[in-house]
Write a protein that holds these residues in place. Structure first.
Motif, PDB file in Angstrom:
ATOM      1  N   ASP A  48      17.140  32.299  16.492  1.00  0.00           N
ATOM      2  CA  ASP A  48      17.763  32.798  15.267  1.00  0.00           C
ATOM      3  C   ASP A  48      16.720  33.368  14.304  1.00  0.00           C
ATOM      4  OD1 ASP A  48      20.202  32.035  16.303  1.00  0.00           O
ATOM      5  OD2 ASP A  48      20.429  30.276  15.003  1.00  0.00           O
ATOM      6  N   GLU A  49      15.587  32.687  14.177  1.00  0.00           N
ATOM      7  CA  GLU A  49      14.523  33.173  13.288  1.00  0.00           C
ATOM      8  C   GLU A  49      13.934  34.488  13.797  1.00  0.00           C
ATOM      9  OE1 GLU A  49      11.648  33.508  10.249  1.00  0.00           O
ATOM     10  OE2 GLU A  49      13.569  32.473  10.365  1.00  0.00           O
ATOM     11  N   THR A  51      15.423  36.663  15.714  1.00  0.00           N
ATOM     12  CA  THR A  51      16.475  37.664  15.534  1.00  0.00           C
ATOM     13  C   THR A  51      16.464  38.191  14.109  1.00  0.00           C
ATOM     14  OG1 THR A  51      17.866  36.626  17.214  1.00  0.00           O
ATOM     15  CG2 THR A  51      18.978  38.076  15.632  1.00  0.00           C
ATOM     16  N   ARG A  52      16.375  37.292  13.140  1.00  0.00           N
ATOM     17  CA  ARG A  52      16.354  37.705  11.734  1.00  0.00           C
ATOM     18  C   ARG A  52      15.158  38.616  11.457  1.00  0.00           C
ATOM     19  NH1 ARG A  52      13.704  37.002   7.560  1.00  0.00           N
ATOM     20  NH2 ARG A  52      12.458  35.246   8.268  1.00  0.00           N
ATOM     21  N   ARG A  53      13.991  38.216  11.945  1.00  0.00           N
ATOM     22  CA  ARG A  53      12.789  39.020  11.701  1.00  0.00           C
ATOM     23  C   ARG A  53      12.871  40.396  12.362  1.00  0.00           C
ATOM     24  NH1 ARG A  53       7.413  35.218  11.904  1.00  0.00           N
ATOM     25  NH2 ARG A  53       8.213  33.468  10.685  1.00  0.00           N
ATOM     26  N   LEU A  54      13.364  40.434  13.587  1.00  0.00           N
ATOM     27  CA  LEU A  54      13.480  41.717  14.282  1.00  0.00           C
ATOM     28  C   LEU A  54      14.512  42.611  13.601  1.00  0.00           C
ATOM     29  CD1 LEU A  54      13.324  40.515  17.999  1.00  0.00           C
ATOM     30  CD2 LEU A  54      11.548  41.798  16.766  1.00  0.00           C
ATOM     31  N   THR A  55      15.613  42.037  13.167  1.00  0.00           N
ATOM     32  CA  THR A  55      16.645  42.800  12.480  1.00  0.00           C
ATOM     33  C   THR A  55      16.111  43.362  11.166  1.00  0.00           C
ATOM     34  OG1 THR A  55      18.377  41.463  13.501  1.00  0.00           O
ATOM     35  CG2 THR A  55      18.982  42.680  11.502  1.00  0.00           C
ATOM     36  N   ASP A  56      15.356  42.555  10.436  1.00  0.00           N
ATOM     37  CA  ASP A  56      14.773  42.996   9.163  1.00  0.00           C
ATOM     38  C   ASP A  56      13.714  44.079   9.358  1.00  0.00           C
ATOM     39  OD1 ASP A  56      16.388  41.152   7.909  1.00  0.00           O
ATOM     40  OD2 ASP A  56      14.767  39.737   7.440  1.00  0.00           O
ATOM     41  N   ALA A  57      13.124  44.154  10.553  1.00  0.00           N
ATOM     42  CA  ALA A  57      12.045  45.110  10.810  1.00  0.00           C
ATOM     43  C   ALA A  57      12.536  46.550  10.886  1.00  0.00           C
ATOM     44  CB  ALA A  57      11.317  44.754  12.106  1.00  0.00           C
ATOM     45  N   GLY A  58      13.793  46.746  11.174  1.00  0.00           N
ATOM     46  CA  GLY A  58      14.311  48.118  11.294  1.00  0.00           C
ATOM     47  C   GLY A  58      14.262  48.595  12.734  1.00  0.00           C
ATOM     48  N   GLY A  59      14.294  49.922  12.901  1.00  0.00           N
ATOM     49  CA  GLY A  59      14.435  50.484  14.234  1.00  0.00           C
ATOM     50  C   GLY A  59      13.191  51.064  14.859  1.00  0.00           C
ATOM     51  N   ASP A  60      12.036  50.931  14.220  1.00  0.00           N
ATOM     52  CA  ASP A  60      10.806  51.471  14.776  1.00  0.00           C
ATOM     53  C   ASP A  60      10.249  50.519  15.845  1.00  0.00           C
ATOM     54  OD1 ASP A  60       8.406  53.369  14.549  1.00  0.00           O
ATOM     55  OD2 ASP A  60       7.506  51.375  14.223  1.00  0.00           O
ATOM     56  N   LEU A  61      10.051  51.042  17.070  1.00  0.00           N
ATOM     57  CA  LEU A  61       9.579  50.179  18.162  1.00  0.00           C
ATOM     58  C   LEU A  61       8.215  49.560  17.875  1.00  0.00           C
ATOM     59  CD1 LEU A  61      10.680  52.066  21.392  1.00  0.00           C
ATOM     60  CD2 LEU A  61      11.501  49.872  20.539  1.00  0.00           C
ATOM     61  N   GLY A  62       7.323  50.313  17.268  1.00  0.00           N
ATOM     62  CA  GLY A  62       6.016  49.764  16.925  1.00  0.00           C
ATOM     63  C   GLY A  62       6.127  48.591  15.978  1.00  0.00           C
ATOM     64  N   GLU A  63       6.990  48.715  14.986  1.00  0.00           N
ATOM     65  CA  GLU A  63       7.193  47.617  14.036  1.00  0.00           C
ATOM     66  C   GLU A  63       7.841  46.418  14.721  1.00  0.00           C
ATOM     67  OE1 GLU A  63       6.986  45.382  10.623  1.00  0.00           O
ATOM     68  OE2 GLU A  63       5.970  47.260  11.084  1.00  0.00           O
ATOM     69  N   LEU A  64       8.801  46.670  15.596  1.00  0.00           N
ATOM     70  CA  LEU A  64       9.450  45.576  16.325  1.00  0.00           C
ATOM     71  C   LEU A  64       8.437  44.811  17.183  1.00  0.00           C
ATOM     72  CD1 LEU A  64      12.741  47.385  17.371  1.00  0.00           C
ATOM     73  CD2 LEU A  64      12.550  45.474  15.773  1.00  0.00           C
ATOM     74  N   LEU A  65       7.576  45.547  17.881  1.00  0.00           N
ATOM     75  CA  LEU A  65       6.561  44.891  18.706  1.00  0.00           C
ATOM     76  C   LEU A  65       5.564  44.119  17.852  1.00  0.00           C
ATOM     77  CD1 LEU A  65       5.934  47.726  21.306  1.00  0.00           C
ATOM     78  CD2 LEU A  65       6.967  45.481  21.763  1.00  0.00           C
ATOM     79  N   ALA A  93      21.315  37.804  23.483  1.00  0.00           N
ATOM     80  CA  ALA A  93      21.806  39.160  23.244  1.00  0.00           C
ATOM     81  C   ALA A  93      21.572  39.567  21.793  1.00  0.00           C
ATOM     82  CB  ALA A  93      23.296  39.251  23.600  1.00  0.00           C
ATOM     83  N   ALA A  94      21.792  38.648  20.865  1.00  0.00           N
ATOM     84  CA  ALA A  94      21.552  38.938  19.448  1.00  0.00           C
ATOM     85  C   ALA A  94      20.072  39.200  19.190  1.00  0.00           C
ATOM     86  CB  ALA A  94      22.050  37.792  18.581  1.00  0.00           C
ATOM     87  N   THR A  95      19.208  38.431  19.826  1.00  0.00           N
ATOM     88  CA  THR A  95      17.767  38.615  19.655  1.00  0.00           C
ATOM     89  C   THR A  95      17.321  39.939  20.261  1.00  0.00           C
ATOM     90  OG1 THR A  95      17.454  36.211  19.706  1.00  0.00           O
ATOM     91  CG2 THR A  95      15.503  37.554  20.060  1.00  0.00           C
ATOM     92  N   SER A  96      17.934  40.329  21.349  1.00  0.00           N
ATOM     93  CA  SER A  96      17.579  41.576  22.037  1.00  0.00           C
ATOM     94  C   SER A  96      18.133  42.821  21.359  1.00  0.00           C
ATOM     95  CB  SER A  96      18.104  41.532  23.479  1.00  0.00           C
ATOM     96  OG  SER A  96      17.587  40.423  24.157  1.00  0.00           O
ATOM     97  N   GLU A  97      19.172  42.672  20.579  1.00  0.00           N
ATOM     98  CA  GLU A  97      19.885  43.819  20.014  1.00  0.00           C
ATOM     99  C   GLU A  97      18.998  44.795  19.237  1.00  0.00           C
ATOM    100  OE1 GLU A  97      22.675  46.530  19.572  1.00  0.00           O
ATOM    101  OE2 GLU A  97      22.813  44.780  20.859  1.00  0.00           O
ATOM    102  N   PRO A  98      18.110  44.359  18.351  1.00  0.00           N
ATOM    103  CA  PRO A  98      17.280  45.339  17.626  1.00  0.00           C
ATOM    104  C   PRO A  98      16.412  46.192  18.555  1.00  0.00           C
ATOM    105  CG  PRO A  98      17.187  43.204  16.541  1.00  0.00           C
ATOM    106  CD  PRO A  98      17.892  42.997  17.846  1.00  0.00           C
ATOM    107  N   VAL A  99      15.892  45.584  19.605  1.00  0.00           N
ATOM    108  CA  VAL A  99      15.051  46.327  20.548  1.00  0.00           C
ATOM    109  C   VAL A  99      15.919  47.264  21.391  1.00  0.00           C
ATOM    110  CG1 VAL A  99      13.404  46.136  22.464  1.00  0.00           C
ATOM    111  CG2 VAL A  99      13.333  44.479  20.581  1.00  0.00           C
ATOM    112  N   LEU A 100      17.070  46.809  21.802  1.00  0.00           N
ATOM    113  CA  LEU A 100      17.978  47.664  22.572  1.00  0.00           C
ATOM    114  C   LEU A 100      18.424  48.879  21.762  1.00  0.00           C
ATOM    115  CD1 LEU A 100      20.115  44.965  24.382  1.00  0.00           C
ATOM    116  CD2 LEU A 100      18.614  46.652  25.470  1.00  0.00           C
ATOM    117  N   ARG A 101      18.720  48.672  20.485  1.00  0.00           N
ATOM    118  CA  ARG A 101      19.101  49.800  19.624  1.00  0.00           C
ATOM    119  C   ARG A 101      17.965  50.808  19.511  1.00  0.00           C
ATOM    120  NH1 ARG A 101      21.392  46.158  16.174  1.00  0.00           N
ATOM    121  NH2 ARG A 101      19.559  46.181  14.853  1.00  0.00           N
ATOM    122  N   ALA A 102      16.751  50.296  19.316  1.00  0.00           N
ATOM    123  CA  ALA A 102      15.594  51.185  19.155  1.00  0.00           C
ATOM    124  C   ALA A 102      15.274  51.933  20.441  1.00  0.00           C
ATOM    125  CB  ALA A 102      14.380  50.373  18.690  1.00  0.00           C
TER     126      ALA A 102
END
Length: 169
Positions: A48-49, A51-65, A93-102
């Protein structure tokens, strides 16, 4: 900058957790039946934590990584647990969602999962090696991570550009 390997943490047990949070072990056992249940709860909280951080990071792959790596550095034992415990598929799936979107934005929805797996496996391997002190040849690990990230993300963009050219777009 060379980082030291983190020492393994003490084995997790309900008694240690009870002492750490200032309650008696029997009180904790009323809520958590055994070590596996405790690990499961920690895994859920960790997912959950992240997921929250990845979601807050936005859609940039570099930022997500970068967020993924920072999470592993800040919470190494929880990070390891995330990939070792059985966390329910909905949470994963929720944790993966920000990376999948990007990745879908770069390679399209039909290849997004493949691209996300490529990125995640590279980052997980790098972070795991970093946490265990496996990078022993010197050099700056921040620069190495940035180099790998640029090239892996760049390869997804290049691959998509090649597909577009082949299709005449």
């Amino acid at each position: 900058m060379r980082r030291r390997a983190l020492a393994p943490a003490a084995p997790l047990s309900p008694a240690l957790v009870a002492a750490a949070v200032g309650v008696k072990a029997p009180s904790l056992y009323k809520r958590v039946r055994d070590r596996e249940a405790l690990l499961g709860l920690v895994g859920i909280s960790t997912a959950d934590e992240l997921t929250r951080r990845l979601t807050d990071a936005g859609g940039d792959l570099g930022e997500l990584l970068t967020v993924f790596r920072r999470f592993g550095q800040e919470r190494p034992e929880a990070f390891r647990l995330l990939f070792a415990s059985s966390i329910d598929p909905e949470r994963l799936a929720a944790t993966s969602e920000p990376v999948l979107r990007a990745t879908a934005a770069i390679v399209g929805s039909e290849r997004a999962l493949d691209a996300a797996r490529l990125l995640t496996s590279w980052a997980l391997g790098f972070i795991t090696m970093e946490l265990t002190g496996a990078f022993r040849l010197g050099g700056d690990l921040d620069e190495a991570f940035a180099y790998g990230m640029r090239h892996i993300v760049g390869s997804l963009t290049s691959d998509q550009d090649a597909v577009r050219l082949a299709q005449g777009s």
